[in-house]
Scaffold this active site. Structure first.
Site, PDB file in Angstrom:
ATOM      1  N   LYS A   1     -42.710 -22.870 -50.061  1.00  0.00           N
ATOM      2  CA  LYS A   1     -42.990 -21.876 -51.018  1.00  0.00           C
ATOM      3  C   LYS A   1     -41.940 -21.248 -51.947  1.00  0.00           C
ATOM      4  CE  LYS A   1     -46.403 -18.019 -50.967  1.00  0.00           C
ATOM      5  NZ  LYS A   1     -46.868 -16.789 -50.001  1.00  0.00           N
TER       6      LYS A   1
ATOM      7  N   SER B   1     -51.734 -14.735 -46.237  1.00  0.00           N
ATOM      8  CA  SER B   1     -51.151 -15.767 -46.996  1.00  0.00           C
ATOM      9  C   SER B   1     -50.796 -17.086 -46.373  1.00  0.00           C
ATOM     10  CB  SER B   1     -49.977 -15.277 -48.051  1.00  0.00           C
ATOM     11  OG  SER B   1     -50.577 -14.353 -49.118  1.00  0.00           O
TER      12      SER B   1
ATOM     13  N   SER C   1     -51.681 -16.540 -50.643  1.00  0.00           N
ATOM     14  CA  SER C   1     -51.295 -17.064 -51.631  1.00  0.00           C
ATOM     15  C   SER C   1     -50.495 -18.199 -51.693  1.00  0.00           C
ATOM     16  CB  SER C   1     -50.461 -15.874 -52.074  1.00  0.00           C
ATOM     17  OG  SER C   1     -49.346 -15.796 -51.074  1.00  0.00           O
TER      18      SER C   1
HETATM   19  N1  GLN Z   1     -54.320 -12.057 -50.158  1.00  0.00           N
HETATM   20  C1  GLN Z   1     -53.473 -11.053 -49.872  1.00  0.00           C
HETATM   21  C2  GLN Z   1     -53.021 -10.174 -51.078  1.00  0.00           C
HETATM   22  O1  GLN Z   1     -53.458 -10.590 -52.184  1.00  0.00           O
HETATM   23  C3  GLN Z   1     -52.573 -11.486 -49.037  1.00  0.00           C
HETATM   24  C4  GLN Z   1     -51.100 -11.667 -49.640  1.00  0.00           C
HETATM   25  C5  GLN Z   1     -50.242 -12.185 -48.740  1.00  0.00           C
HETATM   26  O2  GLN Z   1     -50.263 -12.364 -47.695  1.00  0.00           O
HETATM   27  N2  GLN Z   1     -48.875 -12.656 -49.468  1.00  0.00           N
HETATM   28  O3  GLN Z   1     -52.417  -9.295 -51.189  1.00  0.00           O
END
Ligand code: GLN
Length: 481
Positions: A79, A178, A154
């Site tokens: 990532k 994420s 994400s």
């Molecule tokens: N989708 C969640 C957010 O927008 C989690 C993001 C993540 O785990 N980095 O905060």
């Protein structure tokens, strides 16, 4: 079997038996990425020269009959918020578009020391904020199972790279889901380790009390193998802890697994679940019961506060972590004319030009809840609620060993469906967020379904008991083929 369909285990065994070279496998991946990724868009950058050199080193080890580690030569995707020295690390933000990492993240140091090969850096929502990868400043990533749908987020790029057979495995980060949600959407395995199991040194911080790095893999067994190789105490992350994780992670014994009691939290099976998800959860439970596992209904009564609590604590930490991203310290922001600007003017220009709207929304929210006069009402209160959420799990874990839930209330949605409505997007993380609040380990496993879109189920474990959730997962995998 195509070389790009290999799992970590199969790659390792094939390399040892000299069925192929690490170099040839890496090359096959780059060829495949060259065509397939034009439609999927998992990668932000690929690094062929560096990767092929790493692969050659693995082949030298094979030629010399040196002992091989599980991950020697394994082609992986990382990532783009995890630092690999000398390579870009954009966090999918214009703010870091021109940045090259000055050092290796600890997880990268560990993987380099066992000879893993890094194919490239994958797309994400800007600074890991989002659930669909639509917040990337650079490109769209599509779900390899249905190109009209999002891969989740994400870490959508890492999930799509593994699901699209463009990497054997990948790393992502999980602050509120994420890793698990995109794994669920793309039909691969995603593990969020116990908070403190894996060093956060060298991940571009989002919300430091919640962030964990973890693996994306095609099988649960691979997840265990990759997790073991990145876990452990690190002097650069004071929250990291040494635990003696060992072979029990990928070599579970059925007699141990059968003794585990599984909790079904009523709060996770209410209205709002798509019928398809309900059906898949029921079938999965049947399969797990056939292993001899006992189920018990439990309650996690503070679940209803988790999302609002997360959207106070997370932005508070985001606003302070991102304060350092000023367009001066790391790399200049393209398109900003510095001429005639004083320091404050330059900050203003950089940050208004360089951050996307979701990132700005969270910085503003976070600054608000931390400001004097509001701190106690919002931030301090949310910390107390966080404690209650963690206590719910502590109580439940007196009665059961593992908790079974859906990963997400819906199947992968279409592009544009939620991006203009932040609240709808936030709601898609309702089942993953409480786990980060409590610092627990959880794995997202693709349920076996005939046709249709991928649906994942989640197993949540006690602190440091990755072996329970990965163990059940491995027996599920064997049963369901
Ligand atoms: N989708 C969640 C957010 O927008 C989690 C993001 C993540 O785990 N980095 O905060």
């Amino acid at each position: 079997m195509h070389l790009h369909d290999l799992t970590i285990r199969k790659f390792h065994e094939g390399l040892k038996k000299k069925e192929f070279s690490a170099f040839d496998v890496a090359k096959t991946f780059f060829d495949y990425i060259g065509t397939r990724d034009q439609e999927v868009g998992a990668y932000l950058s690929v690094h062929k020269d560096e990767a092929l050199k790493q692969a050659e080193l693995a082949d030298i080890k094979v030629a010399k009959n040196e002992p091989l580690e599980w991950l020697t030569g394994v082609p992986m995707a990382i990532k783009d918020n995890i630092l690999i020295q000398g390579l870009p690390a954009t966090a999918a933000s214009k703010m870091l578009e021109n940045y090259k990492a000055a050092y290796d993240a600890t997880v990268i140091t560990r993987l380099k020391s066992v000879g893993a090969v890094f194919l490239g850096k994958t797309n994400l929502d800007e600074f890991a904020m989002g659930s669909s990868t639509e917040n990337s400043a650079f490109k769209k990533t599509r779900n390899p199972h249905d190109l009209d749908r999002v891969p989740g987020g994400s870490s959508g790029g890492s999930a799509a790279a593994v699901a699209g057979h463009m990497a054997v495995a990948a790393l992502g980060s999980d602050t509120g889901g994420s890793i698990r949600q995109p794994a669920g959407f793309c039909g691969v395995v995603g593990l969020k380790p116990t908070y403190g199991a894996v060093s956060r040194h060298g991940v571009i911080a989002m919300a430091s009390s919640l962030d964990q790095i973890g693996p994306f893999t095609k099988t649960v067994e691979d997840s265990a193998i990759l997790f073991k190789s990145i876990a452990g105490r690190d002097q650069f992350d004071a929250t990291s802890v040494e635990k003696n994780y060992g072979e029990e992670l990928w070599n579970p014994k059925l007699e141990d697994i059968k003794k585990l009691k599984i909790g079904i939290p009523e709060e996770y099976f209410g209205p709002g679940l798509e019928p398809e998800v309900v059906k898949v959860m029921e079938e999965t439970m049947k399969t797990l019961k056939s292993l001899g596992l006992e189920f018990k209904e439990i309650s996690l009564p503070h679940t209803k506060y988790a999302l609002s609590c997360y959207y106070i604590i997370m932005p508070a930490e985001v606003s302070s972590n991102l304060a350092r991203i000023d367009g001066i310290r790391y790399a200049p922001v393209s398109g900003v004319n510095r001429e005639g600007l004083d320091l404050e003017g330059l900050y203003r220009q950089n940050r208004s030009h360089g951050f996307g709207s979701e990132t700005k929304r969270r910085i503003i929210l976070g600054t608000y809840v931390l400001s004097s006069g509001y701190y106690d009402a919002y931030y301090a209160k949310a910390q107390k609620v966080r404690r209650l959420i963690a206590e719910d799990f502590e109580k439940a874990f007196k009665e059961v060993d593992v908790i079974f839930t859906p990963v997400s209330p819906t199947v992968p949605f279409k592009f544009g469906e939620k991006v203009s409505d932040p609240l709808a997007m936030y709601l898609s993380d309702i089942f993953t967020i409480p786990v980060n609040m409590a610092g627990l380990p959880a794995v997202s496993i693709p349920a076996k379904i005939k046709g249709g879109l991928p649906v994942g189920f989640q197993l949540i474990g006690k602190h440091w008991r990755e072996q329970d959730i990965l163990g059940i997962g491995q027996f599920y995998e064997r049963l369901s083929g």
